[in-house]
Design a protein around this motif. Sequence first.
Motif, PDB file in Angstrom:
ATOM      1  N   GLU A   1       0.850  -1.189   0.000  1.00  0.00           N
ATOM      2  CA  GLU A   1       0.000   0.000   0.000  1.00  0.00           C
ATOM      3  C   GLU A   1       0.883   1.235   0.000  1.00  0.00           C
ATOM      4  OE1 GLU A   1      -2.889  -0.013   3.155  1.00  0.00           O
ATOM      5  OE2 GLU A   1      -3.455  -2.081   2.764  1.00  0.00           O
ATOM      6  N   GLU A   2       0.468   2.253  -0.718  1.00  0.00           N
ATOM      7  CA  GLU A   2       1.206   3.509  -0.816  1.00  0.00           C
ATOM      8  C   GLU A   2       1.577   4.016   0.577  1.00  0.00           C
ATOM      9  OE1 GLU A   2       3.036   6.465  -2.934  1.00  0.00           O
ATOM     10  OE2 GLU A   2       1.837   4.893  -3.864  1.00  0.00           O
ATOM     11  N   GLY A   3       2.814   4.435   0.741  1.00  0.00           N
ATOM     12  CA  GLY A   3       3.271   4.974   2.018  1.00  0.00           C
ATOM     13  C   GLY A   3       3.974   3.966   2.908  1.00  0.00           C
ATOM     14  N   GLN A   4       3.860   2.694   2.606  1.00  0.00           N
ATOM     15  CA  GLN A   4       4.552   1.675   3.395  1.00  0.00           C
ATOM     16  C   GLN A   4       6.012   1.614   2.956  1.00  0.00           C
ATOM     17  OE1 GLN A   4       2.405  -1.960   2.595  1.00  0.00           O
ATOM     18  NE2 GLN A   4       0.847  -1.515   4.142  1.00  0.00           N
ATOM     19  N   VAL A   5       6.923   1.858   3.880  1.00  0.00           N
ATOM     20  CA  VAL A   5       8.357   1.739   3.627  1.00  0.00           C
ATOM     21  C   VAL A   5       9.006   1.095   4.851  1.00  0.00           C
ATOM     22  CG1 VAL A   5       8.540   3.676   2.005  1.00  0.00           C
ATOM     23  CG2 VAL A   5       8.777   4.089   4.452  1.00  0.00           C
ATOM     24  N   CYS A   6      10.199   0.620   4.676  1.00  0.00           N
ATOM     25  CA  CYS A   6      10.908  -0.068   5.765  1.00  0.00           C
ATOM     26  C   CYS A   6      11.022   0.793   7.021  1.00  0.00           C
ATOM     27  CB  CYS A   6      12.289  -0.506   5.296  1.00  0.00           C
ATOM     28  SG  CYS A   6      12.264  -1.837   4.067  1.00  0.00           S
ATOM     29  N   SER A   7      11.299   2.076   6.844  1.00  0.00           N
ATOM     30  CA  SER A   7      11.535   2.922   8.021  1.00  0.00           C
ATOM     31  C   SER A   7      10.287   3.171   8.856  1.00  0.00           C
ATOM     32  CB  SER A   7      12.155   4.255   7.608  1.00  0.00           C
ATOM     33  OG  SER A   7      11.276   4.967   6.773  1.00  0.00           O
ATOM     34  N   ASN A   8       9.077   2.941   8.317  1.00  0.00           N
ATOM     35  CA  ASN A   8       7.885   3.105   9.144  1.00  0.00           C
ATOM     36  C   ASN A   8       7.230   1.752   9.481  1.00  0.00           C
ATOM     37  OD1 ASN A   8       6.336   2.452   6.857  1.00  0.00           O
ATOM     38  ND2 ASN A   8       5.731   4.568   6.478  1.00  0.00           N
ATOM     39  N   CYS A   9       7.990   0.684   9.275  1.00  0.00           N
ATOM     40  CA  CYS A   9       7.547  -0.668   9.619  1.00  0.00           C
ATOM     41  C   CYS A   9       7.933  -0.959  11.069  1.00  0.00           C
ATOM     42  CB  CYS A   9       8.231  -1.666   8.684  1.00  0.00           C
ATOM     43  SG  CYS A   9       7.924  -3.403   9.075  1.00  0.00           S
ATOM     44  N   ASP A  10       7.123  -1.725  11.761  1.00  0.00           N
ATOM     45  CA  ASP A  10       7.416  -2.087  13.154  1.00  0.00           C
ATOM     46  C   ASP A  10       8.636  -2.996  13.277  1.00  0.00           C
ATOM     47  OD1 ASP A  10       5.284  -0.591  14.030  1.00  0.00           O
ATOM     48  OD2 ASP A  10       3.931  -2.304  14.266  1.00  0.00           O
ATOM     49  N   LEU A  11       9.091  -3.585  12.192  1.00  0.00           N
ATOM     50  CA  LEU A  11      10.234  -4.484  12.225  1.00  0.00           C
ATOM     51  C   LEU A  11      11.560  -3.749  12.000  1.00  0.00           C
ATOM     52  CD1 LEU A  11       8.586  -7.358  10.176  1.00  0.00           C
ATOM     53  CD2 LEU A  11       8.928  -7.264  12.654  1.00  0.00           C
ATOM     54  N   TRP A  12      11.513  -2.464  11.658  1.00  0.00           N
ATOM     55  CA  TRP A  12      12.700  -1.607  11.528  1.00  0.00           C
ATOM     56  C   TRP A  12      13.216  -1.413  12.945  1.00  0.00           C
ATOM     57  CZ3 TRP A  12      15.335   0.629   7.474  1.00  0.00           C
ATOM     58  CH2 TRP A  12      16.112   1.753   7.728  1.00  0.00           C
ATOM     59  N   THR A  13      14.420  -1.868  13.242  1.00  0.00           N
ATOM     60  CA  THR A  13      14.869  -1.944  14.631  1.00  0.00           C
ATOM     61  C   THR A  13      15.719  -0.781  15.121  1.00  0.00           C
ATOM     62  OG1 THR A  13      16.763  -3.307  13.995  1.00  0.00           O
ATOM     63  CG2 THR A  13      14.736  -4.463  14.650  1.00  0.00           C
ATOM     64  N   ASP A  14      16.015   0.192  14.261  1.00  0.00           N
ATOM     65  CA  ASP A  14      16.819   1.334  14.699  1.00  0.00           C
ATOM     66  C   ASP A  14      16.207   2.623  14.166  1.00  0.00           C
ATOM     67  OD1 ASP A  14      18.672   3.191  15.479  1.00  0.00           O
ATOM     68  OD2 ASP A  14      20.360   2.293  14.417  1.00  0.00           O
ATOM     69  N   PRO A  15      15.323   3.265  14.958  1.00  0.00           N
ATOM     70  CA  PRO A  15      14.654   4.484  14.499  1.00  0.00           C
ATOM     71  C   PRO A  15      15.612   5.622  14.148  1.00  0.00           C
ATOM     72  CG  PRO A  15      13.707   3.704  16.569  1.00  0.00           C
ATOM     73  CD  PRO A  15      14.911   2.863  16.284  1.00  0.00           C
ATOM     74  N   SER A  16      16.844   5.586  14.642  1.00  0.00           N
ATOM     75  CA  SER A  16      17.791   6.661  14.344  1.00  0.00           C
ATOM     76  C   SER A  16      18.571   6.406  13.045  1.00  0.00           C
ATOM     77  CB  SER A  16      18.762   6.843  15.509  1.00  0.00           C
ATOM     78  OG  SER A  16      19.576   5.692  15.655  1.00  0.00           O
ATOM     79  N   ALA A  17      18.420   5.225  12.452  1.00  0.00           N
ATOM     80  CA  ALA A  17      19.154   4.892  11.224  1.00  0.00           C
ATOM     81  C   ALA A  17      18.632   5.732  10.061  1.00  0.00           C
ATOM     82  CB  ALA A  17      19.002   3.411  10.901  1.00  0.00           C
ATOM     83  N   GLU A  18      19.558   6.147   9.221  1.00  0.00           N
ATOM     84  CA  GLU A  18      19.201   6.932   8.033  1.00  0.00           C
ATOM     85  C   GLU A  18      19.781   6.268   6.799  1.00  0.00           C
ATOM     86  OE1 GLU A  18      20.233  11.038   8.422  1.00  0.00           O
ATOM     87  OE2 GLU A  18      19.316  11.199  10.390  1.00  0.00           O
ATOM     88  N   GLY A  19      18.986   6.183   5.766  1.00  0.00           N
ATOM     89  CA  GLY A  19      19.439   5.566   4.518  1.00  0.00           C
ATOM     90  C   GLY A  19      19.273   4.059   4.532  1.00  0.00           C
ATOM     91  N   TRP A  20      20.025   3.390   5.372  1.00  0.00           N
ATOM     92  CA  TRP A  20      19.987   1.943   5.509  1.00  0.00           C
ATOM     93  C   TRP A  20      19.942   1.610   6.989  1.00  0.00           C
ATOM     94  CZ3 TRP A  20      19.921  -1.372   1.290  1.00  0.00           C
ATOM     95  CH2 TRP A  20      20.131  -0.767   0.051  1.00  0.00           C
ATOM     96  N   GLY A  21      19.182   0.588   7.360  1.00  0.00           N
ATOM     97  CA  GLY A  21      19.077   0.231   8.757  1.00  0.00           C
ATOM     98  C   GLY A  21      18.751  -1.236   8.955  1.00  0.00           C
ATOM     99  N   PRO A  22      18.839  -1.693  10.194  1.00  0.00           N
ATOM    100  CA  PRO A  22      18.578  -3.100  10.498  1.00  0.00           C
ATOM    101  C   PRO A  22      17.088  -3.419  10.548  1.00  0.00           C
ATOM    102  CG  PRO A  22      19.204  -1.926  12.491  1.00  0.00           C
ATOM    103  CD  PRO A  22      19.311  -0.948  11.359  1.00  0.00           C
ATOM    104  N   CYS A  23      16.771  -4.636  10.189  1.00  0.00           N
ATOM    105  CA  CYS A  23      15.385  -5.125  10.190  1.00  0.00           C
ATOM    106  C   CYS A  23      15.359  -6.477  10.883  1.00  0.00           C
ATOM    107  CB  CYS A  23      14.891  -5.263   8.755  1.00  0.00           C
ATOM    108  SG  CYS A  23      13.274  -6.066   8.616  1.00  0.00           S
ATOM    109  N   ALA A  24      14.344  -6.705  11.707  1.00  0.00           N
ATOM    110  CA  ALA A  24      14.216  -7.967  12.434  1.00  0.00           C
ATOM    111  C   ALA A  24      14.024  -9.160  11.495  1.00  0.00           C
ATOM    112  CB  ALA A  24      13.051  -7.883  13.422  1.00  0.00           C
ATOM    113  N   VAL A  25      13.492  -8.934  10.319  1.00  0.00           N
ATOM    114  CA  VAL A  25      13.239 -10.022   9.370  1.00  0.00           C
ATOM    115  C   VAL A  25      14.515 -10.475   8.675  1.00  0.00           C
ATOM    116  CG1 VAL A  25      12.002 -10.641   7.251  1.00  0.00           C
ATOM    117  CG2 VAL A  25      10.867  -9.291   8.993  1.00  0.00           C
TER     118      VAL A  25
END
Length: 107
Positions: free
Chosen positions: A66-90
């Motif tokens: 769905e429009e607007g869904q990106v890794c950085s606003n997913c609950d599995l994105w594990t580092d809210p301070s990461a920019e550009g690239w970040g860790p994911c629980a998956v």
Amino acid sequence: MNDRDHNAGRRGFLKFGAYGLLAVPMAGLGWSTTAQAMERLDEGSAQAEALDYVHAASDADHDAYEEGQVCSNCDLWTDPSAEGWGPCAVFPGSLVAEGGWCSAWVG
């Protein structure tokens, strides 16, 4: 058990506890450098393909996207301070694109 053995055991326990307390902050340093050493997830990897991962959400060709869904606003994105690239629980051990998307996205 005599007093000498009792005191030596207590002393050993206290030393072990003190070393443990000193190790906790140092462990955090190790984790942050490990996160920096992770490599970016390859879209062509078997794990990425299994979850329809793409580096740019606009390239997602999946019914669940769905429009607007990106890794950085997913609950599995594990580092809210990461920019550009970040860790994911998956994808442990890999970095995902901030603007990426996969079928495991949860909000």
